[in-house]
Every structure is written in structure tokens, then in C-alpha cells.
Write an enzyme that holds these catalytic residues in place. Structure first.
Site, PDB file in Angstrom:
ATOM      1  CB  SER A 234      -0.971   0.004   1.174  1.00  0.00           C
ATOM      2  OG  SER A 234      -0.316  -0.349   2.365  1.00  0.00           O
ATOM      3  CG  HIS A 264      -0.875  -5.280   2.199  1.00  0.00           C
ATOM      4  ND1 HIS A 264      -0.176  -5.157   3.360  1.00  0.00           N
ATOM      5  CD2 HIS A 264      -0.805  -4.053   1.599  1.00  0.00           C
ATOM      6  CE1 HIS A 264       0.298  -3.919   3.475  1.00  0.00           C
ATOM      7  NE2 HIS A 264      -0.083  -3.230   2.425  1.00  0.00           N
ATOM      8  CG  HIS A 310       5.919  -9.133   8.127  1.00  0.00           C
ATOM      9  ND1 HIS A 310       6.881  -8.273   7.637  1.00  0.00           N
ATOM     10  CD2 HIS A 310       4.779  -8.420   8.223  1.00  0.00           C
ATOM     11  CE1 HIS A 310       6.331  -7.089   7.458  1.00  0.00           C
ATOM     12  NE2 HIS A 310       5.055  -7.148   7.805  1.00  0.00           N
ATOM     13  NE  ARG A 319       2.623  -4.028  13.100  1.00  0.00           N
ATOM     14  CZ  ARG A 319       2.394  -4.105  11.795  1.00  0.00           C
ATOM     15  NH1 ARG A 319       1.820  -3.088  11.173  1.00  0.00           N
ATOM     16  NH2 ARG A 319       2.739  -5.165  11.100  1.00  0.00           N
ATOM     17  CG  ASP A 365      -3.348  -8.310   9.374  1.00  0.00           C
ATOM     18  OD1 ASP A 365      -3.728  -7.214   9.820  1.00  0.00           O
ATOM     19  OD2 ASP A 365      -2.789  -8.443   8.280  1.00  0.00           O
TER      20      ASP A 365
END
Ligand code: CMX
Length: 426
Positions: A234, A264, A310, A319, A365
């Protein structure tokens, strides 16, 4: 005295320009990266060919925003993070207030956007709705107007900032409106004059406040997803489109289209789907051995385990760790959260044994969906929209800096397979 973001940048930009000029004049030909055949074929993984100063992702540490590890920013507001991304410093209390006021002053969504959204098919993906809305708002672009009037290159950053504030001031309202239109949640809720950006977003979605926990979750979600350096799909797409001097509405909408891919940003909707499937299959929170079996079943079917792996990271994504800590504090007894936590104990070992994924650890995620589900967002097709609202901060801050520094139009050299074969045959 408190400065506006524009004043702050006006002071900063000449220094940044000087720094770049010196770097170029003194070290123009210094080699900083080499490219192998595997990299040319494999998505340019690891090729150092662009500059992004807003954040870096260290394989063994994760996201670092302007020198500060993201774990040290979890108590901050997203507005502070945006300021930090753009300027390299956290705002003072007064600067923050001034900036929040400015965002609210640009918070009105043009009425035609609601018409566009309401006329889209009822089955449209909410990401298609968000991207369409941002693109439709291009009509408001100050950059396009000033460019047509003949502004100089030195001025490009000013209307870029103006457009960025228009996008940031409205994107949460648009996204909340999409939620209410798409899932028939009732009339659109107007933005508040008082609430901070993330709390206002939670309120406009119509979520139950749960004694301030919903707002706290949303602030954390918005901070953690805000930026992830410049090479991800992105950010890189936004950068490339922006480099052609397409204005921020075009560039951000394009970047968000990339975020809508299942490898993504869309992975978060897939991720919670996978968690819920395991729970359904095993009638509740599965045991570690049941998760192991289901993970192998997924891998043997040729599918990826969403939320794991990743392109850059080689450790548990901080995160994910931050979401996990939030979950342990506020929703320890929730079965979905418990499943996510248990999957974390099992899946890295399975992926190591499987032997393909370079990184067997969870990414952002893997855990975020459980929080959203718990706080009332059950429509997981919507999750990437939340990711997008946050990631707009990263994309916009990168655009502002690139326009300020006169970053060139992106144009890497592609080569043909015949050319590669010739290179390797010699
Ligand atoms: N489950 C199963 N296999 C996986 C895997 C996973 N979670 N992660 C990687 N692999 C596989 C890849 O599919 C690849 O297989 P092939 O050689 O058959 O093509 C192999 O391992 C090597 O891939 P890699 O170098 O480890 O990973 P990449 O840099 O190519 O891709 C990513 C990174 C994130 C796309 C990949 O790990 C993946 O598909 N993960 C699941 C989807 C996901 O969670 N995406 C969200 C990422 C965060 C974000 O950007 O938003």
C-alpha cells in the site's frame, strides 16, 4: 507558542532539503544495495531502492516510528502519531490541540460522497466503498487546483498537506458511514465536536462505549496500524502514484486498493475467519492439539495460515504483542481471544516444522480481529477498512515529505527473462 503543522513543516523543510542535497552531492554513486535474480523475480524483497523516513521495520524489532519503538507509543493518540510521522517529533500539548481543531475544521464530508456510497451495490466490499469514496473526493483536491494555477515545485508540499488534512479529517467519518450503510445499522452518525479522532470513529460506528474501553481499543488500533515503512504494497503504491504528481486523493485511494489484498491488509478478515472456523469445528475454544491438526489441514490444502509470516519481520510482531496485552487486560475470558492466544502457542511451531515460511511468528493481523469482534464489529469484511483509516496516516505523511523533498517519479528498470538468462549464462 504552539505552531500549526504547516508552520512546523515550513521551518523543517529547508533543513531536510539541504540534508538531501548534501547526501546527493557528496555520495551520489555510493552503492547501497545489490539485486539477485531471486530478488528480481521475488517481489524485489530486500532491495534497498527507495527512501522513507517516517518509520522503519527492523526484522528483529518490528516497527520503529521516527526512532521510537511502537510499543512505547501505545498510550498516544493517533493525531500525535501523525504529527510524529510527518515532523519527526511528538507535538506539544498545545500543538496537539491546535491540530485536532484543524482536523475537525476539515471534517465535513461532501454530500455527494454519501450519494455515491448509497448508490453502490448492496453487496459491494466495504474496501471498494472506501476507495471509491476517497477517489470521488478528488474533486476537493487543493493540489490539483494549485497545480493547474501554476504553483512552483517548492510549493507542492503545501496543498499536499492541505489535501492530507482533508482526507484525515473525513476518512473516519466516511468509514463509519460505510459501516452503517453497508450493514444497515441505521442513520449515519455525525462527528462530535469534542471527541478525539479515534474515539469519534468508534462513536460514529455506533459501538457500545463499554466504559471508555471501546475508545481505548480504537486509539490503540489506529496507532498500531499507522505506518510500516515505505516498501509494503500500500505504501509503495501510494508512493508510486503520488510520484507522478497525482494528488493525494488518487494516491491514497490507489494505496488502499493494495491494502485490500488478502496477502496484505485483507489478511485480518481472513484471520478472524480462520479463528472462528477452528472454534466452530471444535465447538468452542479448541485444545492445542486440535489447533495443531487444523493448522496442518490448512497447510496441506495449500493455503496460508493468515496472520502469520511477514516479508520483513523475523520475530513476533510487537503490534500483535500490544493487542495481546490489551486483550489480557480487558477481555481475558473471551473465547475468541483465548483461541487467538492459544493459536499463538501452536502455529509458530507448526510453521517451523512445515519449513516454508521465513517467519513463523504472528503479524499484526493475527490478533486485531478478536478485539474488534469483542467490541461489537462482527462483520469481518469491514476490518480492512479500519486498517485503512489508520494506514492513511502513514501514506499521507510519506506523500507530504516526498512532495517537500521533490522526490522523483518512480521508474525502476524492468528486465526480460531473456536478459536475465544472458546475464547468468556468461
Ligand atoms: N502460512 C503458510 N505458508 C506461508 C505463510 C503462512 N502464514 N507465510 C509464508 N508462507 C509460505 C509462502 O506462501 C511461501 O510459499 P511458496 O514458496 O510456496 O510460495 C513461503 O512460505 C515463503 O514465503 P516467505 O518468504 O516466508 O513470505 P513472503 O515474504 O513471500 O510473504 C506474507 C509474506 C505476509 C505474504 C506471507 O507470510 C503470508 O502469506 N502470510 C499470510 C497472510 C498474512 O498474514 N498477511 C498479512 C501480512 C501483514 C500485512 O502486510 O498486512
Amino acid at each position: 507558542m504552539a505552531q500549526t503543522l504547516k508552520d512546523k513543516l515550513a521551518d523543517l523543510i529547508p533543513k531536510l532539503r539541504e540534508e538531501r542535497k548534501t547526501l546527493l552531492t557528496s555520495h551520489k554513486d555510493k552503492v547501497i544495495s545489490q539485486v539477485t535474480v531471486a530478488q528480481a523475480i521475488g517481489g524485489m524483497r530486500g532491495v534497498k531502492g527507495m527512501v522513507c523516513d517516517t518509520s522503519v521495520v527492523e526484522p528483529d524489532k518490528g516497527l520503529i516510528i521516527r526512532g521510537i519503538p511502537v510499543m512505547k507509543l501505545t498510550d498516544r493518540l493517533p493525531e500525535e502519531i501523525f504529527w510524529l510521522l510527518v515532523t519527526g517529533e511528538l507535538p506539544s500539548e498545545d500543538e496537539l490541540k491546535l491540530f485536532q481543531k484543524e482536523l475537525k475544521a476539515h471534517g465535513e464530508v461532501p454530500p455527494y460522497i454519501w450519494k455515491v456510497l448509497k448508490s453502490m451495490p448492496k453487496t459491494s466490499h466495504p474496501m471498494a466503498m472506501l476507495d471509491t469514496a476517497i477517489l470521488s473526493m478528488e474533486n476537493e483536491s487543493a493540489f490539483r487546483k494549485r497545480y493547474n494555477e501554476g504553483m512552483t515545485k517548492m510549493e507542492y508540499w503545501e496543498p499536499t498537506l492541505e489535501d492530507a488534512i482533508k482526507i484525515l479529517g473525513t476518512i473516519h467519518t466516511i468509514a463509519a458511514g460505510i459501516y452503517r450503510i453497508r450493514y444497515k445499522k441505521g442513520p449515519i452518525i455525525e462527528p462530535s465536536k469534542k471527541l478525539d479522532w479515534a474515539a469519534d470513529y468508534a462513536k460514529m460506528l455506533g459501538l457500545p462505549p463499554k466504559k471508555g474501553e471501546t475508545a481505548a481499543m480504537m486509539r490503540l488500533y489506529m496507532v498500531l496500524h499507522s505506518d510500516h515503512e515505505g516498501g509494503n504494497v500500500s505504501a509503495n503504491t501510494c508512493h508510486t502514484v503520488g510520484s507522478a504528481l497525482s494528488d493525494p486523493f488518487y494516491a491514497v485511494s490507489a494505496g488502499l486498493n493494495g491494502l485490500a489484498g488478502p496477502l496484505h491488509g485483507l489478511a485480518n478478515q481472513e484471520c478472524l475467519g480462520w479463528i472462528l472456523q477452528t472454534m466452530e469445528k471444535f465447538n468452542g475454544v479448541p485444545t492445542e492439539s486440535e489447533i495443531r491438526d487444523y493448522a496442518w489441514e490448512t497447510l496441506k490444502a495449500g493455503k496460508v495460515i493468515p496472520g502469520y509470516g511477514h516479508a520483513v519481520l523475523r520475530v513476533t510482531d510487537p503490534r500483535f504483542a500490544a493487542f495481546n496485552a490489551f486483550g489480557k487486560k480487558y477481555m481475558k475470558a473471551d473465547p475468541v481471544f483465548q483461541t487467538v492466544d492459544r493459536v499463538y502457542k501452536v502455529v509458530p511451531e507448526v510453521l517451523k516444522e512445515h519449513g516454508k515460511a521465513a517467519n513463523p511468528w504472528p503479524n499484526v493481523d493475527a490478533g486485531s480481529g478478536a478485539l474488534l469482534y469483542y467490541y461489537g464489529i462482527k462483520e469481518f469484511e469491514y476490518y480492512t477498512v479500519l486498517f485503512s483509516v489508520s494506514r492513511a496516516m502513514g501514506m499521507l505523511s510519506q506523500l507530504i515529505l516526498n512532495r517537500a523533498l521533490g522526490t522523483a517519479i518512480t521508474r525502476p528498470k524492468s528486465v526480460s527473462t531473456v536478459w536475465i538468462k544472458k546475464q547468468v549464462s556468461g
